[in-house]
Write a protein that holds these residues in place. Structure first.
Motif, short mmCIF file in Angstrom:
data_model
loop_
_atom_site.label_atom_id
_atom_site.label_comp_id
_atom_site.label_asym_id
_atom_site.label_seq_id
_atom_site.Cartn_x
_atom_site.Cartn_y
_atom_site.Cartn_z
N UNK A 1 -1.68 -2.08 8.78
CA UNK A 1 -1.14 -1.50 7.56
C UNK A 1 -0.75 -2.61 6.59
N UNK A 2 -0.04 -3.60 7.13
CA UNK A 2 0.41 -4.69 6.27
C UNK A 2 -0.78 -5.50 5.73
N UNK A 3 -1.76 -5.71 6.58
CA UNK A 3 -2.93 -6.49 6.18
C UNK A 3 -3.72 -5.77 5.10
N UNK A 4 -3.88 -4.48 5.28
CA UNK A 4 -4.62 -3.71 4.28
C UNK A 4 -3.87 -3.61 2.95
N UNK A 5 -2.57 -3.81 2.99
CA UNK A 5 -1.81 -3.73 1.74
C UNK A 5 -1.50 -5.10 1.14
N UNK A 6 -1.91 -6.15 1.85
CA UNK A 6 -1.69 -7.50 1.31
C UNK A 6 -2.44 -7.65 0.00
N UNK A 7 -1.73 -8.14 -1.00
CA UNK A 7 -2.37 -8.33 -2.30
C UNK A 7 -2.59 -7.02 -3.03
N UNK A 8 -2.13 -5.91 -2.45
CA UNK A 8 -2.30 -4.62 -3.12
C UNK A 8 -0.98 -3.92 -3.31
N UNK A 9 -0.09 -4.04 -2.29
CA UNK A 9 1.20 -3.35 -2.32
C UNK A 9 1.93 -3.69 -3.61
N UNK A 10 2.45 -2.66 -4.26
CA UNK A 10 3.16 -2.90 -5.51
C UNK A 10 4.67 -2.80 -5.30
N UNK A 11 5.08 -2.65 -4.06
CA UNK A 11 6.50 -2.76 -3.74
C UNK A 11 7.35 -1.56 -4.11
N UNK A 12 6.79 -0.37 -4.11
CA UNK A 12 7.60 0.80 -4.47
C UNK A 12 8.56 1.16 -3.36
N UNK A 13 8.24 0.72 -2.11
CA UNK A 13 9.18 0.92 -1.02
C UNK A 13 9.12 2.29 -0.38
N UNK A 14 8.12 3.09 -0.75
CA UNK A 14 8.06 4.45 -0.23
C UNK A 14 7.80 4.50 1.28
#
Lengths: 660, 164, 299
Positions: free
Chosen positions: C233-246
């Motif tokens: 999950x973390x790897x797939x969101x690396x460089x993509x996650x916008x940090x909304x924290x949901x």
């Protein structure tokens, strides 16, 4: 059930000396799915291959693993043998127990254990192989060359002489490119137009070449062997087939002092209806609608029409879109020169007698504005002292061009030499950073300019140029002597750097080829595939790839042509079947795959329902373009792409077989 | 259907595991190293080490892939889960990729992936990344030997992927 | 707040009346006044329901991935600055067409932590808002069609409250201690995938965990499988996650997922100078490369 046959090769003592081949075969026989495991002295020998073929037939094998030498040695040998028995060639896997086991290890126990592991891996892999068919792509044996400069002309002629039809598209009204603007060429001083015009005429008359001048590439789709090309043929306002090129029209044009000649780099004027230069190919004029009075003043002026004998001027002609199908494309879009005005300190644009190298070519040329007599633009007087400045823009990261433009050292030496020949008793000064004269006869040429023609070379930069009493005062540094120098010159010539042709990036995007940060097209491999772009079926030539001189441009044009002739020598284009494929059910169309694909092999495909409504957009792999690297597979989050021959499932099984 | 068949085979493989005297048995003390290598550079480099009859540690098991761009970092996790003590990823030097940019994409991904591994408490000494060209048989040998020695010197890992 | 709500409601009403959009996704008051809920408005008469305050925690962009929402075609959405970055990323990744979305950006002064709100907290202070709000660089959304400005003052940041302070603490730990920390966290995971469902950028219709040939992730709830899921999950969101924290807010067992997301965001910025969600035309950091990328770990 899988029915796998295993062969353990001794390779004489090469393998058997270090690996207990009998035990490897025994252990292999225990692996589920393996129906028979044997060892054999030389698997690659004819009897060895026959053993393989016999077992495939007798045991009805679904897959074969050979524990033998590197797959890079004999994989093909065994695949061919398997095909003869009707087995898909990709159902042969090799465990490399020679190069990567017996030759690199000495402990027989450990080497044998490793050989067994490698074999088990391959058995698990082959069990999960899916039949792979090599991809065959039909070829439309016709080529498109974009750009009619020397490299494009060379490519077109070579392809056409090889018996293949060529379409040559040139943006300008005539082919010839930059080379036709040059006077004499280094280092042999043969006249550029004398060697260029015959080639241009050959293009025009060649039965295999269809020439579209004053035309631009509008759209490209498709892939290797099957490109669909749209060419915009801009309206010349002339019915070409009727024109004789007599010149009555342009002689009648009233707009004869208002438009700067592009061919003479603004050193002369042209009319609104014009041919760019007398030897233009085709020798058919074009009306520049942006300046022609007919178009500007509501149709009143039609002096050219009145003068035209065959009445082939048609003011109402429209742009035309021509569609062609081709199998291969050469991108030879050429180059531009940097803006001289980038260097305010040199006074280009401010002082009439500070000119560019290309303008100086025109002043030297017998077909130029001064008919080859060197006259300075401001007052038409013959200059006695000229300062040449090299590296104007090139090798200057500040101006965005850190690279060397390669031709400036040579053409500056040529300019200085020709100037000395034409104006006796004259003096040239050349400011340079380094002299780069590395091809055949180049170093000697520069030397002779210095030694025989008396050009004074000063290593250093010019800091300022200003006008004083009809002279251009050039202030600069001579870093070798450490002195500041000041030269009163009659003229200054700037050797401006080479940049990619304006608009070549748009062509690249149309073609789906990549270009570097400067805009030069990048080769598929910088050393080993210098004539190919990263997109199959698209080849590169000339300065579009980066600075190069005429011989190199000719070579690159020929190289592209020979690649295309090679491609077309077969009936179909064949690619290995180990390519990517998309699971369109699970693909969500994020197109990370498309972003990482170096071959533009991934396109967007609409998935529609029965009524034609677009349900979603998914990735589609063009099998003709895919090179099988698998970068897309790695980029896919939902694992909706897989690589045939290296399926995720197979790699997991290989890892699992190694479980400790 | 196809998959069921393979899974069936796997079950048998599990049962037969004890009989295989390859390295699958519990007797083995030597740490297992899995190397994911590209077909064009490193695999050929390893072959060259062979043709030059160089010697190196036996621990490595090579899995050949077309390009480092194909080597999913999640393969590394899978390798650890299956008991590998060290994982090597190796391919063509920057600028030499057979597919022009696979190694560049891979480098980016592994940069992030290593950070993530380390952050989760996996010792990144256990993941090695190298550029080995087809002419660098000697480099292959030294990378394998150095890595094997390094792995041997590390304490038994108890990180989250090495639990089994 | 009243002025904001008026503007929000009028904008929504006009958009629906003019048929520029068929659906507006916004916030509305819930049964508990200190909890806001999502609301889906199709009738301009219902536009009055839309409102905004410091309890609007949810990232409504998550709904943009749902087929039930997609079928409306043209959609208007109320977004805070952080959520708007999710919209940008969806556009960047071709999940959304810019032409089909009307972005009603709201200037946000910070969202109050829900656990505090549940205990009656109603004031925006550095001690009451989420860590992401302390580090917020997008109080005003970056891209919008309509902007609803805040009439509240910004809260004071004194500097002694460090967002995601635990990250530095973890970085300073030994690898074994970090291992212990995360093992304890991941032990709790029940593989409910709420983190995935709540994430606006986890839009795959078939997630990698649902793929079984090969089985990328152990499906049962045990340590390696849990860790593997969290890793992927973390790897797939690396460089993509916008940090909304949901994801973290959705996690029923309180795994501090933002410590992972934020760490990766920091690393990606440090190594590649890339921040996600800022530009719809930017190349995603893992969709491109630079020949001079970070190379230090490679032999």
């Amino acid at each position: 059930m899988a029915r796998i046959g295993v062969f353990v090769c001794w390779c004489g003592s090469n393998i058997a000396g270090t690996v207990d081949v009998k035990r490897v075969a025994e252990e292999a026989a225990k692996i589920p799915g393996v129906v028979e495991a044997v060892d054999y002295k030389y698997m690659c020998s004819d009897p060895g291959q026959n053993t393989l073929r016999k077992m495939i037939k007798d045991k009805n094998l679904t897959g074969v693993v050979l524990a033998a030498c590197s797959p890079h040695m004999h994989e093909n040998t065994f695949r061919k043998a398997a095909v003869k028995e009707g087995l898909n060639p990709y159902f042969i896997e090799i465990a490399n127990i020679r190069e990567q086991v017996s030759w690199v290890h000495e402990d027989k126990e450990k080497a044998t254990a490793k050989a067994i592991d490698l074999l088990k891996m391959m058995v698990e892999k082959v069990k999960r192989n899916k039949p792979i068919e090599d991809v065959r792509v039909p070829l439309t044996k016709k080529a498109l060359v974009v750009g009619g400069g020397i490299s494009g002309i060379q490519a077109a002629l070579d392809i056409a002489n090889g018996g293949v039809e060529v379409i040559l598209v040139e943006k300008e009204p005539s082919i010839g490119g930059k080379m036709i603007q040059l006077d004499e060429t280094f280092p042999t001083l043969d006249c550029s137009s004398c060697i260029m015009t015959p080639k241009m005429v050959e293009v025009y008359q060649h039965p295999n070449i269809k020439l579209y001048t004053y035309s631009e590439l509008e759209d490209v789709s498709g892939y290797i062997g099957n490109f669909n090309v749209k060419i915009k043929k801009k309206a010349r306002s002339i019915v070409e087939k009727d024109c004789t090129g007599c010149g009555d029209c342009w002689n009648a044009c009233p707009m004869h002092k208002n438009v700067k000649s592009e061919f003479n780099v603004n050193l002369s004027e042209r009319t609104a209806i014009y041919v760019p230069f007398p030897q233009a190919v085709p020798l058919i004029p074009v009306i520049d609608r942006s300046v022609c009075l007919h178009y500007k003043k509501g149709g009143k002026c039609q002096k050219c029409y009145d003068a035209c004998g065959p009445k082939c001027i048609d003011f109402d002609l429209q742009d035309e879109i021509i569609e062609e199908k081709v199998g291969a494309i050469v991108a030879a879009t050429g180059y531009d020169l940097m803006e001289n005005s980038l260097y305010g300190e040199y006074g280009y644009g401010q002082f009439k007698d500070v000119i560019s190298g290309l303008q100086f070519e025109r002043l030297l040329s017998a077909s130029g504005p001064t008919e080859g007599v060197v006259k300075r633009p401001s007052d038409g007087k013959t200059p006695e002292t000229i300062v040449f400045i090299q590296c104007v823009g090139s090798r200057d990261p500040e101006k965005g061009v850190p690279y060397c433009s390669k031709v400036c050292c040579m053409y500056t030496a040529k300019h200085a030499k020709l100037f000395a020949h034409k104006v006796h008793g004259s003096q040239s000064y050349v400011f340079y950073i380094d002299i780069r004269a590395t091809s055949k006869g180049y170093e000697e040429f520069v030397r002779s300019t210095m030694e025989n023609d008396g050009a004074i070379y000063l290593r250093g930069r010019v800091s300022k140029i200003y006008e004083d009493n009809g002279k251009l005062i050039v202030k600069g540094a001579d870093t070798l002597s450490g002195n500041q120098v000041e030269i009163a010159a009659d003229m200054v010539v700037l050797a401006t750097g080479v940049i990619p042709k304006k608009g070549s990036d748009k062509i690249a995007q149309m073609l789906g080829i990549s270009y570097d940060k400067y805009g030069f097209y990048t080769e598929s491999h910088p050393k080993l595939r210098p004539a190919e772009s990263s997109t199959a079926g698209i080849y590169l030539a000339g300065m579009a790839q980066g600075p190069r001189d005429i011989p190199e441009s000719v070579v690159s044009g020929s190289a592209a042509a020979s690649k295309i002739l090679g491609l077309f020598s077969k009936s179909e284009y064949e690619v290995e079947g180990t390519i990517a494929s998309v699971n369109k059910t699970t693909c969500v169309g994020c197109f990370y795959c498309k972003r990482v694909c170096a071959y533009s092999a991934i396109s967007k495909e609409e998935v529609k329902d029965r009524n034609g409504n677009v349900l979603k957009v998914v990735a589609n792999v063009n099998s003709g373009l895919c090179a099988g690297c698998g970068a897309c597979v790695n980029a896919c989050f939902s694992k909706s792409i897989d690589l045939k021959g290296y399926l995720d499932e197979q790699i997991f099984a290989e890892i699992k077989s190694l479980a400790v | 259907m196809e998959n069921n068949r393979v899974e069936e085979d796997d079950k048998n493989a599990q049962n037969d595991k004890g009989n295989l005297s390859g390295s699958g048995s519990a007797k083995e003390k030597e740490p297992r190293i899995i190397a994911f290598v590209c077909n064009w550079c490193t695999y050929n480099g390893a072959d060259l080490a062979g043709t030059s009859r160089m010697k190196y540690a036996e621990n490595v098991r090579v899995i050949k892939l077309p390009c480092t761009g194909r080597i999913d970092p999640l393969f590394v996790v899978e390798a650890f889960k299956k008991g590998a003590k060290g994982v090597l990823v190796s391919g063509c030097h920057p600028g030499d990729c057979h597919y022009t940019s696979g190694n560049y994409h891979s480098r980016r991904k592994y940069t992030a992936f290593r950070d993530l591994l380390s952050y989760f408490g996996v010792d990144t000494n256990r993941v090695e990344f190298s550029w080995i060209s087809a002419s660098e048989g000697n480099k292959w040998v030294s990378v394998i030997n150095d890595f094997t020695n390094k792995i041997k010197s590390l304490p038994d890992s108890s990180d989250i992927f090495s639990k089994q | 707040m009243e002025k904001m709500n008026d503007k929000l409601q009028n904008t929504a009403k006009e958009l629906l009346e003019s048929k520029e959009v068929n659906l507006i996704i916004g916030f509305a008051k819930g049964s508990n006044p200190l909890r806001m809920r999502s609301v889906f408005i199709t009738d301009p008469k219902d536009a009055y329901k839309i409102s905004f305050n410091a309890h609007c925690v949810q990232d409504l962009a998550v709904f943009l991935k749902k087929p039930e929402v997609k079928k409306f075609g043209k959609i208007g959405i109320v977004v805070k600055g952080c959520d708007e970055k999710a919209v940008n990323t969806l556009i960047q990744e071709y999940q959304l067409s810019r032409d089909n979305i009307k972005i009603i950006g709201v200037e946000c002064r910070g969202a109050i932590k829900q656990n505090l709100a549940d205990r009656g907290e109603d004031s925006v202070k550095q001690s009451t808002v989420y860590d992401k709000c302390l580090a917020c660089e997008v109080h005003t959304p970056l891209l919008y069609d309509y902007l609803v400005e805040s009439d509240e003052p910004a809260f004071e940041i004194t500097g002694d409250v460090k967002p995601y302070a635990k990250i530095e603490e973890l970085d300073a730990m030994s690898v074994e201690d970090r291992n212990m920390f995360w093992q304890k966290e991941f032990e709790k995971c029940i593989k409910c995938y709420a983190c995935r469902q709540a994430c606006p950028l986890c839009y795959c219709t078939r997630c990698i965990v649902e793929k079984n040939t090969p089985q990328w992730i152990e499906t049962n709830i045990e340590e390696t499988g849990n860790a593997q899921w969290n890793m992927i999950r973390a790897y797939h969101l690396s460089g993509r996650c916008i940090g909304c924290g949901e994801c973290e807010r959705a996690c029923p067992v309180n795994i501090p997922l933002m410590l992972v997301n934020e760490k990766m965001a920091r690393d990606v910025f440090e190594k590649f100078g890339y921040k996600s969600g800022l530009d719809i035309n930017a190349k995603p950091v893992f969709g491109t490369f630079d020949a001079n990328d970070f190379n230090e770990f490679i032999k």
